[in-house]
Structures are given as structure tokens and as C-alpha cells.
Write a protein that holds these residues in place. Structure first.
Motif, PDB file in Angstrom:
ATOM      1  N   PRO A  67       0.807  -1.234   0.000  1.00 40.72           N
ATOM      2  CA  PRO A  67       0.000   0.000   0.000  1.00 40.72           C
ATOM      3  C   PRO A  67       0.830   1.270   0.000  1.00 40.72           C
ATOM      4  O   PRO A  67       0.476   2.244  -0.661  1.00 40.72           O
ATOM      5  CB  PRO A  67      -0.831  -0.121   1.277  1.00 40.72           C
ATOM      6  CG  PRO A  67      -0.083  -1.076   2.139  1.00 40.72           C
ATOM      7  CD  PRO A  67       0.569  -2.046   1.206  1.00 40.72           C
ATOM      8  N   SER A  68       1.927   1.302   0.737  1.00 41.32           N
ATOM      9  CA  SER A  68       2.737   2.517   0.806  1.00 41.32           C
ATOM     10  C   SER A  68       3.318   2.864  -0.557  1.00 41.32           C
ATOM     11  O   SER A  68       3.194   3.995  -1.037  1.00 41.32           O
ATOM     12  CB  SER A  68       3.858   2.338   1.832  1.00 41.32           C
ATOM     13  OG  SER A  68       4.690   3.475   1.869  1.00 41.32           O
ATOM     14  N   THR A  69       3.939   1.884  -1.193  1.00 37.54           N
ATOM     15  CA  THR A  69       4.553   2.123  -2.505  1.00 37.54           C
ATOM     16  C   THR A  69       3.498   2.460  -3.558  1.00 37.54           C
ATOM     17  O   THR A  69       3.709   3.342  -4.401  1.00 37.54           O
ATOM     18  CB  THR A  69       5.346   0.882  -2.939  1.00 37.54           C
ATOM     19  OG1 THR A  69       6.344   0.595  -1.954  1.00 37.54           O
ATOM     20  CG2 THR A  69       6.023   1.110  -4.277  1.00 37.54           C
ATOM     21  N   ALA A  70       2.359   1.761  -3.514  1.00 36.22           N
ATOM     22  CA  ALA A  70       1.313   2.009  -4.504  1.00 36.22           C
ATOM     23  C   ALA A  70       0.802   3.438  -4.420  1.00 36.22           C
ATOM     24  O   ALA A  70       0.633   4.120  -5.447  1.00 36.22           O
ATOM     25  CB  ALA A  70       0.163   1.025  -4.303  1.00 36.22           C
ATOM     26  N   VAL A  71       0.545   3.920  -3.210  1.00 34.84           N
ATOM     27  CA  VAL A  71       0.050   5.288  -3.048  1.00 34.84           C
ATOM     28  C   VAL A  71       1.104   6.296  -3.498  1.00 34.84           C
ATOM     29  O   VAL A  71       0.790   7.278  -4.186  1.00 34.84           O
ATOM     30  CB  VAL A  71      -0.371   5.540  -1.591  1.00 34.84           C
ATOM     31  CG1 VAL A  71      -0.662   7.013  -1.357  1.00 34.84           C
ATOM     32  CG2 VAL A  71      -1.607   4.704  -1.255  1.00 34.84           C
ATOM     33  N   LEU A  72       2.362   6.058  -3.141  1.00 32.05           N
ATOM     34  CA  LEU A  72       3.418   6.987  -3.556  1.00 32.05           C
ATOM     35  C   LEU A  72       3.571   7.020  -5.071  1.00 32.05           C
ATOM     36  O   LEU A  72       3.833   8.072  -5.647  1.00 32.05           O
ATOM     37  CB  LEU A  72       4.747   6.590  -2.907  1.00 32.05           C
ATOM     38  CG  LEU A  72       4.911   6.954  -1.426  1.00 32.05           C
ATOM     39  CD1 LEU A  72       6.243   6.438  -0.910  1.00 32.05           C
ATOM     40  CD2 LEU A  72       4.819   8.468  -1.231  1.00 32.05           C
ATOM     41  N   ARG A  73       3.414   5.890  -5.719  1.00 35.10           N
ATOM     42  CA  ARG A  73       3.554   5.848  -7.180  1.00 35.10           C
ATOM     43  C   ARG A  73       2.447   6.619  -7.891  1.00 35.10           C
ATOM     44  O   ARG A  73       2.652   7.096  -9.018  1.00 35.10           O
ATOM     45  CB  ARG A  73       3.541   4.392  -7.656  1.00 35.10           C
ATOM     46  CG  ARG A  73       4.818   3.634  -7.397  1.00 35.10           C
ATOM     47  CD  ARG A  73       4.768   2.267  -8.058  1.00 35.10           C
ATOM     48  NE  ARG A  73       5.953   1.480  -7.771  1.00 35.10           N
ATOM     49  CZ  ARG A  73       6.167   0.265  -8.258  1.00 35.10           C
ATOM     50  NH1 ARG A  73       5.261  -0.298  -9.070  1.00 35.10           N
ATOM     51  NH2 ARG A  73       7.268  -0.397  -7.955  1.00 35.10           N
ATOM     52  N   LEU A  74       1.280   6.724  -7.262  1.00 40.10           N
ATOM     53  CA  LEU A  74       0.141   7.329  -7.940  1.00 40.10           C
ATOM     54  C   LEU A  74      -0.166   8.750  -7.491  1.00 40.10           C
ATOM     55  O   LEU A  74      -0.658   9.557  -8.285  1.00 40.10           O
ATOM     56  CB  LEU A  74      -1.103   6.457  -7.750  1.00 40.10           C
ATOM     57  CG  LEU A  74      -1.071   5.093  -8.438  1.00 40.10           C
ATOM     58  CD1 LEU A  74      -2.312   4.287  -8.092  1.00 40.10           C
ATOM     59  CD2 LEU A  74      -0.944   5.248  -9.941  1.00 40.10           C
ATOM     60  N   VAL A  75       0.094   9.090  -6.226  1.00 36.51           N
ATOM     61  CA  VAL A  75      -0.381  10.371  -5.722  1.00 36.51           C
ATOM     62  C   VAL A  75       0.335  11.544  -6.395  1.00 36.51           C
ATOM     63  O   VAL A  75      -0.305  12.563  -6.710  1.00 36.51           O
ATOM     64  CB  VAL A  75      -0.243  10.448  -4.182  1.00 36.51           C
ATOM     65  CG1 VAL A  75       1.216  10.504  -3.739  1.00 36.51           C
ATOM     66  CG2 VAL A  75      -1.028  11.631  -3.635  1.00 36.51           C
ATOM     67  N   LEU A  76       1.619  11.438  -6.629  1.00 35.82           N
ATOM     68  CA  LEU A  76       2.335  12.563  -7.267  1.00 35.82           C
ATOM     69  C   LEU A  76       1.903  12.767  -8.722  1.00 35.82           C
ATOM     70  O   LEU A  76       1.596  13.902  -9.119  1.00 35.82           O
ATOM     71  CB  LEU A  76       3.842  12.350  -7.152  1.00 35.82           C
ATOM     72  CG  LEU A  76       4.392  12.344  -5.715  1.00 35.82           C
ATOM     73  CD1 LEU A  76       5.896  12.061  -5.720  1.00 35.82           C
ATOM     74  CD2 LEU A  76       4.102  13.671  -5.034  1.00 35.82           C
ATOM     75  N   PRO A  77       1.848  11.707  -9.565  1.00 34.71           N
ATOM     76  CA  PRO A  77       1.312  11.910 -10.916  1.00 34.71           C
ATOM     77  C   PRO A  77      -0.128  12.404 -10.920  1.00 34.71           C
ATOM     78  O   PRO A  77      -0.522  13.189 -11.798  1.00 34.71           O
ATOM     79  CB  PRO A  77       1.426  10.515 -11.548  1.00 34.71           C
ATOM     80  CG  PRO A  77       2.484   9.828 -10.770  1.00 34.71           C
ATOM     81  CD  PRO A  77       2.348  10.336  -9.370  1.00 34.71           C
ATOM     82  N   SER A  78      -0.933  11.953  -9.951  1.00 36.81           N
ATOM     83  CA  SER A  78      -2.322  12.385  -9.890  1.00 36.81           C
ATOM     84  C   SER A  78      -2.418  13.892  -9.640  1.00 36.81           C
ATOM     85  O   SER A  78      -3.194  14.604 -10.306  1.00 36.81           O
ATOM     86  CB  SER A  78      -3.054  11.620  -8.792  1.00 36.81           C
ATOM     87  OG  SER A  78      -4.370  12.089  -8.642  1.00 36.81           O
ATOM     88  N   VAL A  79      -1.628  14.383  -8.687  1.00 36.37           N
ATOM     89  CA  VAL A  79      -1.641  15.820  -8.400  1.00 36.37           C
ATOM     90  C   VAL A  79      -1.112  16.600  -9.588  1.00 36.37           C
ATOM     91  O   VAL A  79      -1.646  17.667  -9.943  1.00 36.37           O
ATOM     92  CB  VAL A  79      -0.807  16.107  -7.133  1.00 36.37           C
ATOM     93  CG1 VAL A  79      -0.624  17.600  -6.938  1.00 36.37           C
ATOM     94  CG2 VAL A  79      -1.485  15.501  -5.901  1.00 36.37           C
ATOM     95  N   ALA A  80      -0.089  16.086 -10.249  1.00 36.55           N
ATOM     96  CA  ALA A  80       0.455  16.755 -11.432  1.00 36.55           C
ATOM     97  C   ALA A  80      -0.592  16.849 -12.537  1.00 36.55           C
ATOM     98  O   ALA A  80      -0.690  17.864 -13.253  1.00 36.55           O
ATOM     99  CB  ALA A  80       1.692  16.015 -11.934  1.00 36.55           C
TER     100      ALA A  80
END
Length: 397
Positions: free
Chosen positions: A77-90
Motif C-alpha cells: 500500500p505505501s509504494t502504490a500510493v506513492l507511485r500514484l499520488v504525485l502523478p495524480s496531483v500533477a
């Protein structure tokens, strides 16, 4: 004593942080419909174009949800959220820039679709660590209830916050605030010790997801529940309009959500003795019984309390469904199974809304409410006929 389970839950290390991060991520998601539609309308000058933007965002979120859940299972869960949250905000920021640059509607739709598809998998990520974090039965039951309460809170708070920001500042500020909440909530979750300690499920995640008959049973009921609430999303506002109060249209849905939140709290006060699979069909029936009086409500003065009671009656099956995933999903596939619940609920909701609209137009809101009751009764029938599948662990467990 009543409330001891919640006290124990809140004393569990990591739980408050996870709950707050889930709340932030959930509010960011529920702000999106209001924020995206009004921002796109301002950018294009057309609600027709704005509706395409909302459809793109919704389609991206629904279609890619199982893939995001699979990512949680495979990399943690930690890695998955980190992989997606930054591109999502961008992507959200690119959506803002594209709107201010007056780029074609197709560009806004594509960006909205991408933003929905790569949104941080808040529910799946939280669900993947929740059971391990709460070993005690009482705390676990309260934990499942807390998930339901937070989810209902986001459905109420998100649109209200978006509308308030738009009223005080602008549509741009609303989209930016949603992006900021997503970033803050995602980072808070991903860096929490509870999320980081959850390992990957790569080897076990190779098992076919739909291998268990119990999971198929739960997914079928999720479609039925989605159809019920899709019909209510149309029927309750139409009922308020027909009874001379357009302002009460949203209030009835909020009262229903408040009832579910209250019922979730009450259901978590003490642990249930029977396992989730044995309780599920009965709780589906309770939900159907709670909805039935709405079909005969004569006016708003009666409909408001009945909507609250219906929500209270619906809450236990919502909490039970979350708990049941542990028993029916193949090992290592809990997060992906959880996202399929949301995906099929969305499919049912779209069908229910379409049917509800036709019934309101052809008859009246009571007919659409009756259809919602019938859909919930259908969930009970499925859970009863296939009840044996809910008492059997999936192959490989």
C-alpha cells in the motif's frame, strides 16, 4: 461498556493517522464532481462540455480501480500510493493550466480521465492494512464501522467544501484544494509505519481473483446495492421537487448518508458473535425493510425521518460487506477485490439512475423508490440462495 471498542481502536498505534489520511483522500475524491464540472463550465462556457469532463473523470476512476487495487496487492500500500499520488496531483495541475489556456474540450476530458484513473487508491490501500492492524475482534468490528463512517463523511463534506470554496474564491481554488488534500493525505498514509510495514503480495496475488464463489456472491449484491442507490439519487431529489422544495433535494440524500454514518457507529459498538458470511443475508433483508417505507411517504415531513431510518438500517450490511472481503477474497488479493466492489457498485448505480429517471418521468418518484427497494431485495435473494458460498473460504486460503 458501550464505546469500549472504539476507545480501544483509537488507542491502537497508527489508526488515527490512517483514518485522517483516508478522510483527506476521500474528501479530495468527492470534491471532484462539483469542482471539475464548474471549472470546465467556466473554461468552456458549456455545461454539455462540462458533463463530458465529469464523465471522463468518472470513467477513468471506475475502469482503472481494479488495476489500482492490484497494484496495492503487488507492491504494497505505501509504494502504490506513492507511485500514484504525485502523478495524480500533477495531472490536476495540468487540468487547471489547460482550462485557463482555453484548450479544446477533448484535452480537458483526457486529463480528467487520467486524473480519475491514477487517483491514489485510498480505500484499497487502507483496507489492505486494516485487518492486520486490528487483531482483536472487537477493535476490528469497530474498525470496519469506522471505515464506513469516514466514507459517508466524505460524501457529505466533499461537495460542501467544494461549493464553499467556489463561493468564496473560485473554481480553480476548488480543484487546487482537492489536489492539495490528495497530496497531503497520500503522503501521510504512505509514510505511516502501518502502511510501510505491510509487505507485498506478489506470489500469492497470482491466484485468479474470481476463483472463490463467495466473492462472486458479494460482487453480485454490490451491483444490486449500486442500482438501489442510483435510483435513490434520482428519486429523492425528484420527490423533494414534487413536494415544493427544490432546496431539500440534496438534504434528503444527506439525511440518508447521515443515517448510514450513525448506523455504522452503532454497529461497531460491540463485536458480532456470528461470522460475516452468516450475517450477510439477514442484513441485506434489514436494508430492504428499511427502504420499503420510503415508497409510501406522503410528504417531506415524513420522508426526512424515514430516510434517516433507512440509512441506519442499511449501515450494518455495508460494514459487514467490508469485513466479508477477508473471508471470500483469495489470499493476497484483498485490495483488488475491494476495488471490484466499487467498480460493480458504480455499474449498478449508473443502471439504477437511468432506470430511476425513466420511472420518475413515466410515473412518479415513488415508483423509482420502489425499484430501489426491489434491487435491495434482489441482493437479499442472491445472498440467501448463494449463502453457502459465503461460509466457505476461497480455494488456496
Amino acid at each position: 461498556m458501550a464505546g469500549r471498542a472504539y476507545a480501544q481502536l483509537l488507542r491502537t498505534p497508527g489508526v488515527p493517522r490512517l483514518a485522517v489520511s483516508y478522510l483527506a483522500l476521500g474528501i479530495a475524491v468527492t470534491m471532484a464532481p462539483v469542482s471539475f464540472v464548474l471549472f470546465a463550465h467556466r473554461a468552456t462556457g458549456s455545461f454539455a462540455s462540462a458533463s463530458l469532463v465529469l464523465a471522463g473523470s468518472t470513467a477513468g476512476g471506475v475502469l482503472a480501480a481494479p488495476l489500482r487495487g492490484r497494484l496495492v496487492d503487488r507492491v504494497g500500500p505505501s509504494t502504490a500510493v506513492l507511485r500514484l499520488v504525485l502523478p495524480s496531483v500533477a495531472t490536476d495541475l495540468a487540468f487547471i493550466l489547460a482550462g485557463h489556456a482555453r484548450l479544446p474540450t477533448g484535452v480537458l476530458v483526457a486529463l480528467a480521465f487520467t486524473a480519475g484513473a491514477i487517483a491514489a487508491p485510498a480505500g484499497a490501500a487502507l483496507r489492505s492494512v486494516w485487518s492486520d492492524l486490528l487483531a482483536d475482534a472487537g477493535a476490528r468490528q469497530a474498525g470496519y464501522a469506522l471505515i464506513s463512517m469516514v466514507a459517508e463523511a466524505t460524501f457529505i463534506a466533499g461537495p460542501l467544501l467544494a461549493g464553499g470554496i467556489i463561493g468564496l474564491w473560485s473554481t480553480t481554488a476548488a480543484v487546487a484544494t482537492a489536489a492539495g488534500l490528495s497530496l497531503a493525505g497520500g503522503l501521510a498514509f504512505a509514510t505511516s509505519p502501518a502502511a510501510r510495514s505491510r509487505g507485498t503480495q506478489t506470489e500469492r496475488a497470482r491466484e485468479p481473483l474470481m476463483r472463490g464463489a463467495g466473492l462472486r456472491t458479494v460482487l453480485l449484491t454490490s451491483v444490486a446495492f449500486g442500482a438501489a442507490f442510483g435510483a435513490l439519487d434520482v428519486a429523492l431529489p425528484a420527490f423533494a421537487r414534487d413536494h415544493g422544495s427544490g432546496a431539500a433535494a440534496g438534504a434528503l440524500l444527506s439525511v440518508l448518508a447521515a443515517g448510514i454514518g450513525t448506523g455504522s457507529f452503532l454497529s461497531g459498538l460491540r463485536p458480532w458473535q456470528a461470522p460475516p458470511g452468516r450475517r450477510y443475508a439477514g442484513l441485506c433483508l434489514l436494508a430492504a425493510v428499511g427502504l420499503a417505507p420510503l415508497a409510501a411517504a406522503p410528504g417531506l415531513a415524513v420522508m426526512v425521518p424515514l430516510a434517516f431510518v433507512a440509512g441506519v438500517c442499511f449501515a450494518p450490511v455495508t460494514t459487514c460487506q467490508i469485513a466479508l472481503i477477508d473471508d471470500v477474497a483469495p489470499p493476497g488479493r484483498t485490495a483488488e477485490a475491494f476495488t471490484w466492489l466499487g467498480t460493480l457498485y458504480g455499474v449498478g448505480s449508473a443502471a439504477g439512475a437511468a432506470l430511476g429517471g425513466q420511472l420518475v418521468a413515466a410515473a412518479d418518484p415513488h415508483a423509482a423508490i420502489a425499484a430501489a427497494c426491489a434491487a435491495t431485495a434482489g441482493a437479499w435473494l442472491v445472498a440467501t440462495v448463494r449463502g453457502a458460498t459465503l461460509a466457505t473460504a476461497p480455494a488456496g486460503a
